[in-house]
Design an enzyme around this catalytic site. Structure first.
Site: not given
Ligand code: GLN
Length: 579
Positions: A380, A506, A508
């Site tokens: 992400c 994600h 994970e």
């Molecule tokens: N801050 C980034 C976004 O909002 C990444 C978010 C995250 O890593 N979950 O896109």
């Protein structure tokens, strides 16, 4: 009709109620029962989405986009079922529903009170999970007996026994039996007081799970049995174990599933724990040390990255390696490189996050990994900083950035989507939950997943900016996975690098001890290859079943909702750095 198990905690918080509930779920599922789990949290936040992971641990995201308590991660990993946002309710969420009903006039002018209105709402959250396709609902009540805010929850679970019938409910109380060094004894008094408190709320526990450093002897068990009025066999000693995945086996040895089965009149035999025994054996056999750096902002609270750590552990066990995690504070970008903090790493993970703090350190780590051939997995925000790093240092886009961190950057290579630009209320603007991606045939990620259509969970607001995509793809960087319509970049990778892969998702959250997340499996294999290369003198280990040969990322129950992620959920306000 589904039966209910309620897990409460006494004496202190942090006893591992969630793991006890998860272990019990594992054992009952292994007996062939259909099990689901739920967490009730007494705090006022409507959901954990707005809570600082530094205080509360990670926010676990469900398939349907629920931002939930990290215990749901344990539940999913242990029972291997997809849960939904309905599996987590907080005082805030419950009041929100009751207040909305009051404003609609649903209560027909009645005075709205904690009892019955709040307690009824709690009960409806519990019973809504008791569907026809579930045999057992395990509900963990967060907090500790004796807390002020837990009272409506205790009242609700007390009433449920009357509602659904006594034989259909089992109360499990998890307490601490502390070791007092001065007298060299384990002490039962706190447990006795905690049970007294619970009984004063009308709940007599059927089973007491005693957390302690050492196993309880017969005398202590008899004392707890007699003072707390539970059968001797219902005093379960939960001494420390070396790996959390040993817990179901240890709880089974102690007879937890048997005694709960007796209370509920379950007519089932012994659990089939073959698969779980294999998890533990695989973990124990994985001994080749490997060093993985996790470059993050919340590195002093390991729970802030719980699912990332577990996914790394799952993949490592399958590759026969034992990762030591080097927690790297991302705030000092120059320091990271100058002090050689990254030199001895076999792989680097750059996890998700919000807010500018530490971003430059993450960019530096991504650059180090790219230039030194170190396997790097970006999750992400991790993918976003890899994109920024590549734009700046490989494509010469000076000051390239995400518009989250530099709204005036000349190269917003990561940007907020047009549809979200005008939204002033941050709530509902995140892309949350499971989304499908199509992978480029022959790419590293398609290879890792062993398929070309995958579904992973999301929690973010910013995206790879399609305006710059061709600039990237004229070089060695591949946008190797996109949304089915091709608009959103979901995966990036670098041709010619052993493993420099980022995903907007994600992965994970879907990793299991029995089935590691494919991307983690591929990352760990790349790190293990680097390790083998670095220690060329050592014999390479033989593994017949590699991580990626096992990883397919799908749950046993096969439910894999397609693109169900919906907007909703709040901005992670506390999670963001103050300006
Ligand atoms: N801050 C980034 C976004 O909002 C990444 C978010 C995250 O890593 N979950 O896109």
């Amino acid at each position: 009709m589904a039966k209910h198990i309620f897990v409460t905690g006494g004496v202190v918080s942090g006893l591992g109620k969630g793991l006890t509930a998860s272990s019990l779920g594992t054992l009952l599922k292994a007996k062939g029962l259909r099990v689901t789990l739920q967490k009730l949290d007494p705090y006022i936040n409507v959901d954990p989405g707005t809570m600082n992971p530094f205080e509360h641990g990670e926010v676990f995201v469900t398939e349907d986009g629920g931002e939930t308590d990290l215990d749901l991660g344990h539940y999913e990993r242990f029972i291997d079922e997809f849960l939904t946002r309905a599996s987590n309710a907080t005082t805030g969420g419950i009041y929100q529903a009751v207040l909305a009903a009051e404003r609609r006039g649903d209560y027909l002018g009645k005075t709205v009170q904690v009892i019955p209105h709040i307690t009824d709402e709690i009960k409806s959250r519990i019973t809504s999970l008791a569907t026809d396709d579930v045999d057992i609902v395990i509900t963990e009540v967060g907090g500790t007996v004796g807390d002020i805010e837990i009272l409506p929850f205790l009242e609700a679970i007390r009433q449920i026994r009357l509602d659904v019938g006594r034989p259909n409910v089992c109360y499990v109380h998890v307490t601490l039996v502390p070791f007092i060094g001065a007298s060299g004894e384990l002490k039962t008094k706190p447990t006795q007081h905690s049970v007294t408190e619970l009984r004063s709320r009308g709940i007599a526990p059927d089973v007491i799970v005693c957390r302690s450093e050492a196993e309880l002897g017969g005398d202590l068990r008899r004392k707890i049995s007699s003072m707390c009025d539970v059968d001797l066999s219902a005093v379960i000693s939960a001494a420390n174990v070396s790996s959390l995945y040993e817990l179901p086996l240890a709880m089974h040895e102690e007879g937890l599933d048997t005694v709960v089965g007796e209370v509920l009149g379950l007519e089932v035999g012994q659990p089939d724990l073959t698969e779980w025994e294999a998890v533990v054996a695989r973990g124990e056999a994985a001994v080749t040390p490997m060093r993985i750096g996790i470059v993050g902002k919340y590195v002093s609270l390991v729970d802030a990255y719980l699912s990332v750590v577990e996914a790394l552990n799952h993949a490592s066990a399958f590759s026969g390696v034992k990762p030591t995690i080097d927690w790297i504070q991302a705030e000092d970008a120059e320091g990271l490189l100058a002090e050689g903090r990254l030199h001895d790493l076999d792989g680097i993970i750059i996890p998700g996050g919000f807010g500018p703090r530490g971003v430059e350190g993450k960019v530096a780590a991504a650059g180090w990994a790219r230039e030194h051939g170190v396997p790097c997995l970006g999750l992400c925000l991790g993918m976003q900083v890899m994109t920024v790093e590549y734009a700046r240092n490989a494509l010469g886009m000076e000051r390239a950035n995400s518009s989250e961190f530099d709204p005036t950057t000349p190269y917003p290579v990561i940007d907020i989507m047009d549809s979200q630009r005008t939204v002033t209320d941050k709530g509902g603007t995140m892309r949350l939950g499971a989304y499908i991606a199509r992978l480029e045939p022959g790419s590293q990620v398609a290879e890792a997943y062993g398929r070309e259509v995958v579904s992973e969970r999301h929690r973010h607001r910013y995206e790879f900016n399609p305006r710059f995509r061709s600039r990237f793809e004229e070089s060695d960087l591949r946008c190797s996975g996109t949304s089915p319509d091709g608009r959103l970049v979901e995966f990036i990778e670098l041709e010619g690098h052993p493993f420099w892969v980022g995903t907007q998702a994600h992965p994970e959250f879907k990793s299991r001890p029995t089935r590691p997340a494919p991307l983690f499996a591929a990352f760990v294999e790349a790190a293990a290859r680097r390790l083998t290369g670095r220690t060329a003198a050592a014999e390479p280990g033989e593994s017949t079943e590699t991580a990626s040969s096992k990883a397919d990322g799908e749950p046993a129950n096969g439910r894999d909702p397609v693109g169900v992620g919906a907007g909703g959920g709040l901005a992670p306000a506390a999670d963001s750095d103050p300006a």
